[in-house]
Design a protein around this motif. Structure first.
Motif, PDB file in Angstrom:
ATOM      1  N   ASN A   6      -8.724   6.394   4.046  1.00  0.00           N
ATOM      2  CA  ASN A   6      -9.409   5.196   4.556  1.00  0.00           C
ATOM      3  C   ASN A   6      -8.577   4.512   5.628  1.00  0.00           C
ATOM      4  OD1 ASN A   6     -11.630   5.235   3.009  1.00  0.00           O
ATOM      5  ND2 ASN A   6     -10.896   3.814   1.479  1.00  0.00           N
ATOM      6  N   PRO A   7      -9.207   3.963   6.648  1.00  0.00           N
ATOM      7  CA  PRO A   7      -8.412   3.267   7.659  1.00  0.00           C
ATOM      8  C   PRO A   7      -7.869   1.924   7.154  1.00  0.00           C
ATOM      9  CG  PRO A   7     -10.748   3.169   8.200  1.00  0.00           C
ATOM     10  CD  PRO A   7     -10.633   4.008   6.964  1.00  0.00           C
ATOM     11  N   LEU A   8      -6.748   1.512   7.743  1.00  0.00           N
ATOM     12  CA  LEU A   8      -6.242   0.160   7.532  1.00  0.00           C
ATOM     13  C   LEU A   8      -6.837  -0.697   8.640  1.00  0.00           C
ATOM     14  CD1 LEU A   8      -2.375   0.044   6.903  1.00  0.00           C
ATOM     15  CD2 LEU A   8      -4.152  -1.085   5.601  1.00  0.00           C
ATOM     16  N   SER A   9      -7.314  -1.843   8.253  1.00  0.00           N
ATOM     17  CA  SER A   9      -7.980  -2.714   9.210  1.00  0.00           C
ATOM     18  C   SER A   9      -7.121  -3.963   9.415  1.00  0.00           C
ATOM     19  CB  SER A   9      -9.331  -3.095   8.601  1.00  0.00           C
ATOM     20  OG  SER A   9     -10.230  -3.455   9.572  1.00  0.00           O
ATOM     21  N   GLN A  44       2.200  -1.992  20.116  1.00  0.00           N
ATOM     22  CA  GLN A  44       3.488  -1.340  20.393  1.00  0.00           C
ATOM     23  C   GLN A  44       4.165  -0.905  19.081  1.00  0.00           C
ATOM     24  OE1 GLN A  44       6.001  -4.002  22.515  1.00  0.00           O
ATOM     25  NE2 GLN A  44       6.293  -2.568  24.200  1.00  0.00           N
ATOM     26  N   ILE A  45       4.196  -1.838  18.141  1.00  0.00           N
ATOM     27  CA  ILE A  45       4.830  -1.536  16.839  1.00  0.00           C
ATOM     28  C   ILE A  45       4.095  -0.380  16.152  1.00  0.00           C
ATOM     29  CG2 ILE A  45       5.217  -2.439  14.490  1.00  0.00           C
ATOM     30  CD1 ILE A  45       5.740  -5.203  15.806  1.00  0.00           C
ATOM     31  N   LEU A  46       2.766  -0.443  16.176  1.00  0.00           N
ATOM     32  CA  LEU A  46       1.969   0.579  15.477  1.00  0.00           C
ATOM     33  C   LEU A  46       2.157   1.957  16.108  1.00  0.00           C
ATOM     34  CD1 LEU A  46      -1.308  -1.471  14.880  1.00  0.00           C
ATOM     35  CD2 LEU A  46       0.386  -0.820  13.170  1.00  0.00           C
ATOM     36  N   LYS A  47       2.225   1.984  17.440  1.00  0.00           N
ATOM     37  CA  LYS A  47       2.372   3.273  18.138  1.00  0.00           C
ATOM     38  C   LYS A  47       3.683   3.957  17.768  1.00  0.00           C
ATOM     39  CE  LYS A  47      -0.569   3.123  22.194  1.00  0.00           C
ATOM     40  NZ  LYS A  47      -0.701   2.608  23.556  1.00  0.00           N
ATOM     41  N   GLN A  48       4.706   3.133  17.482  1.00  0.00           N
ATOM     42  CA  GLN A  48       6.019   3.716  17.182  1.00  0.00           C
ATOM     43  C   GLN A  48       6.195   4.047  15.703  1.00  0.00           C
ATOM     44  OE1 GLN A  48       8.617   0.769  18.785  1.00  0.00           O
ATOM     45  NE2 GLN A  48       8.166   1.367  20.894  1.00  0.00           N
ATOM     46  N   HIS A  49       5.205   3.639  14.872  1.00  0.00           N
ATOM     47  CA  HIS A  49       5.377   3.824  13.424  1.00  0.00           C
ATOM     48  C   HIS A  49       5.064   5.273  13.031  1.00  0.00           C
ATOM     49  CE1 HIS A  49       5.189   3.220   9.160  1.00  0.00           C
ATOM     50  NE2 HIS A  49       5.580   1.968   9.300  1.00  0.00           N
ATOM     51  N   PRO A  50       5.971   5.946  12.312  1.00  0.00           N
ATOM     52  CA  PRO A  50       5.753   7.368  12.005  1.00  0.00           C
ATOM     53  C   PRO A  50       4.559   7.643  11.075  1.00  0.00           C
ATOM     54  CG  PRO A  50       7.691   6.518  10.853  1.00  0.00           C
ATOM     55  CD  PRO A  50       7.250   5.446  11.799  1.00  0.00           C
ATOM     56  N   LEU A  51       4.122   6.636  10.309  1.00  0.00           N
ATOM     57  CA  LEU A  51       3.014   6.890   9.370  1.00  0.00           C
ATOM     58  C   LEU A  51       1.649   6.527   9.958  1.00  0.00           C
ATOM     59  CD1 LEU A  51       4.710   5.598   6.078  1.00  0.00           C
ATOM     60  CD2 LEU A  51       4.431   7.959   6.830  1.00  0.00           C
ATOM     61  N   VAL A  52       1.645   6.016  11.178  1.00  0.00           N
ATOM     62  CA  VAL A  52       0.370   5.691  11.837  1.00  0.00           C
ATOM     63  C   VAL A  52      -0.099   6.928  12.607  1.00  0.00           C
ATOM     64  CG1 VAL A  52      -0.750   4.245  13.577  1.00  0.00           C
ATOM     65  CG2 VAL A  52       0.907   3.233  11.992  1.00  0.00           C
ATOM     66  N   LYS A  53      -1.252   7.456  12.234  1.00  0.00           N
ATOM     67  CA  LYS A  53      -1.722   8.702  12.863  1.00  0.00           C
ATOM     68  C   LYS A  53      -2.672   8.446  14.033  1.00  0.00           C
ATOM     69  CE  LYS A  53       0.754  10.858   9.976  1.00  0.00           C
ATOM     70  NZ  LYS A  53       2.114  11.127  10.441  1.00  0.00           N
ATOM     71  N   THR A  54      -3.583   7.471  13.883  1.00  0.00           N
ATOM     72  CA  THR A  54      -4.491   7.148  14.999  1.00  0.00           C
ATOM     73  C   THR A  54      -4.630   5.631  15.089  1.00  0.00           C
ATOM     74  OG1 THR A  54      -6.484   7.112  13.613  1.00  0.00           O
ATOM     75  CG2 THR A  54      -5.905   9.237  14.601  1.00  0.00           C
ATOM     76  N   ALA A 106       1.379   2.009  -0.936  1.00  0.00           N
ATOM     77  CA  ALA A 106       1.217   0.553  -0.954  1.00  0.00           C
ATOM     78  C   ALA A 106       2.478  -0.150  -0.432  1.00  0.00           C
ATOM     79  CB  ALA A 106       0.897   0.103  -2.371  1.00  0.00           C
ATOM     80  N   GLN A 107       3.652   0.395  -0.778  1.00  0.00           N
ATOM     81  CA  GLN A 107       4.890  -0.237  -0.314  1.00  0.00           C
ATOM     82  C   GLN A 107       5.023  -0.105   1.216  1.00  0.00           C
ATOM     83  OE1 GLN A 107       8.540   1.537  -1.667  1.00  0.00           O
ATOM     84  NE2 GLN A 107       9.716  -0.317  -1.292  1.00  0.00           N
ATOM     85  N   ASP A 108       4.676   1.085   1.739  1.00  0.00           N
ATOM     86  CA  ASP A 108       4.718   1.284   3.197  1.00  0.00           C
ATOM     87  C   ASP A 108       3.791   0.300   3.905  1.00  0.00           C
ATOM     88  OD1 ASP A 108       6.446   3.515   2.911  1.00  0.00           O
ATOM     89  OD2 ASP A 108       4.715   4.816   2.519  1.00  0.00           O
ATOM     90  N   GLU A 109       2.622   0.049   3.271  1.00  0.00           N
ATOM     91  CA  GLU A 109       1.671  -0.913   3.852  1.00  0.00           C
ATOM     92  C   GLU A 109       2.301  -2.296   3.939  1.00  0.00           C
ATOM     93  OE1 GLU A 109      -2.170  -1.200   1.861  1.00  0.00           O
ATOM     94  OE2 GLU A 109      -2.309   0.986   1.880  1.00  0.00           O
ATOM     95  N   SER A 110       2.963  -2.712   2.839  1.00  0.00           N
ATOM     96  CA  SER A 110       3.571  -4.047   2.815  1.00  0.00           C
ATOM     97  C   SER A 110       4.678  -4.148   3.850  1.00  0.00           C
ATOM     98  CB  SER A 110       4.156  -4.346   1.437  1.00  0.00           C
ATOM     99  OG  SER A 110       3.172  -4.189   0.479  1.00  0.00           O
ATOM    100  N   LEU A 111       5.456  -3.056   3.984  1.00  0.00           N
ATOM    101  CA  LEU A 111       6.555  -3.079   4.960  1.00  0.00           C
ATOM    102  C   LEU A 111       6.021  -3.149   6.388  1.00  0.00           C
ATOM    103  CD1 LEU A 111       9.001  -0.531   3.286  1.00  0.00           C
ATOM    104  CD2 LEU A 111       9.337  -3.008   3.569  1.00  0.00           C
ATOM    105  N   LEU A 112       4.899  -2.465   6.615  1.00  0.00           N
ATOM    106  CA  LEU A 112       4.293  -2.516   7.948  1.00  0.00           C
ATOM    107  C   LEU A 112       3.844  -3.938   8.268  1.00  0.00           C
ATOM    108  CD1 LEU A 112       3.128  -1.256  10.533  1.00  0.00           C
ATOM    109  CD2 LEU A 112       1.066  -0.684   9.235  1.00  0.00           C
ATOM    110  N   LEU A 113       3.223  -4.579   7.272  1.00  0.00           N
ATOM    111  CA  LEU A 113       2.767  -5.961   7.467  1.00  0.00           C
ATOM    112  C   LEU A 113       3.970  -6.857   7.790  1.00  0.00           C
ATOM    113  CD1 LEU A 113       0.607  -8.158   7.361  1.00  0.00           C
ATOM    114  CD2 LEU A 113       0.902  -8.270   4.888  1.00  0.00           C
TER     115      LEU A 113
END
Ligand SMILES: Nc1ncnc2c1ncn2[C@@H]1O[C@H](COP(=O)(O)OP(=O)(O)OP(=O)(O)O)[C@@H](O)[C@H]1O
Ligand SMILES: [Mg+2]
Length: 309
Positions: free
Chosen positions: A227-230, A242-252, A268-275
């Motif tokens: 599922n996508p993250l919104s 910029q941050i999202l483009k450099q994140h290794p777990l972001v595919k599109t 879930a932890q990766d999601e929190s860290l991204l936030l």
């Protein structure tokens, strides 16, 4: 507990099971899901002793049930995906017939089938003809029949298929009751939504192998990863991208004004860290969440992806 190890089965040159292993634990409900031909029925037919496996074992109390038919018959109840035809047989005669097949006679048999018919809400129909019952009632009768000898393991092949929502609910609550009494249940379905209502554990079967198996919450989390993250951004969208483009777990990444949708393969932890990373980067976030998808669509995506690989 029943520990199933490395079951293999071929029909001629068709490989139906390709080394599947799982456990059936008292009080747990294990759901087998897979599309047509995945190997669900084959698994159940092997575990109920109807057909032999090519190799593998099903260990109960240090004994391989696949090589001990007598114990297997005592311990396992199997409800196939068809009901069969029972002309001119009344409900109580049907139950008596199966009781006697398991060596239960007289008062002992009567007490057991009365208790079971009560549990499946059919006691008032014990004098009705089996063929006159509705599909939902026949399904419940079949469930009562496979429990006649009080097995510890119950195998149900697509038990809710063809049932209306009311009968599906009724069947689920009967299964929960058996499970609370310590029976270990294996059931199959084509529908992940359906299994998620009742199962504690899920195995996703594809071409005779598990693609994924584990507790319901683990499997749903895994399936949900597709599922996508919104993310709705109040300000700082350029920094966010910029941050999202450099994140290794972001595919599109797709962007629609202040709304960013990403495919994110983290937990879930990766999601929190991204936030946190976005907030630390001075991006003002309005909302940040996983899109909820229909489980069956996601399931189809998951097995579709596997087929393409
Ligand atoms: N008696 C048989 N003879 C030959 N091939 C068989 C036999 N039974 C099953 N198969 C094959 O074994 C594979 C697994 O079939 P199985 O019936 O276990 O799948 P399933 O997951 O129960 O499917 P469905 O959802 O359609 O019930 C399929 O490729 C099927 O064609
Ligand atoms: Mg089947």
């Amino acid at each position: 507990m029943l520990t199933i190890n490395q079951l293999y089965k071929s029909y001629g040159n068709i490989r139906a099971l390709n080394g599947i292993s799982f456990q059936l634990v008292p009080g747990e409900i294990f759901g087998l899901i897979g599309r047509n031909g995945a190997g669900k029925t084959t698994t159940m037919r092997i575990l109920s002793g109807l057909i032999p496996a090519n190799s593998g074992s099903a260990i109960y109390n240090n004994i391989d049930l696949l090589h001990n038919r007598k114990l297997l018959k005592q311990q396992v109840g199997f409800m196939p995906d068809f009901f069969g035809i029972y002309n001119n047989l009344k409900v109580h005669e049907y139950m008596e017939f199966f009781a006697s097949a398991h060596g239960l006679y007289g008062l002992k048999a009567r007490n057991r089938w009365t208790e079971l018919l009560e549990m499946v809400d059919l006691l008032d129909y014990s004098d009705s003809f089996v063929e006159d019952l509705s599909r939902g009632m026949q399904q419940r009768l079949c469930l009562a029949r496979v429990m006649i000898h009080s097995p510890h393991f119950l195998l149900l092949d697509e038990p809710t298929s063809g049932l209306d929502p009311h009968n599906r609910n009724l069947l689920r609550s009967i299964l929960r009751q058996f499970s609370e009494e310590g029976v270990a249940i294996l059931l199959s379905s084509h529908n992940l939504n359906e299994l998620s209502y009742i199962c504690t554990h899920i195995g996703i079967l594809q071409s005779g192998k598990f693609l994924l198996q584990g507790s319901l919450s683990d499997v749903l989390r895994n399936v949900n990863k597709t599922n996508p993250l919104s993310i709705f951004v109040y300000s700082g969208i350029e920094t966010a991208v910029q941050i999202l483009k450099q994140h290794p777990l972001v595919k599109t990444i797709s962007i629609d004004q202040s709304h960013i949708q990403i495919t994110f393969t983290g937990n879930a932890q990766d999601e929190s860290l991204l936030l946190k990373q976005l907030i630390d980067g001075n991006v003002l976030i309005q909302s940040f969440h996983r899109e909820e998808g229909d489980l069956d669509t996601l399931f189809l995506q998951l097995i579709g992806e596997e087929e393409e690989n």
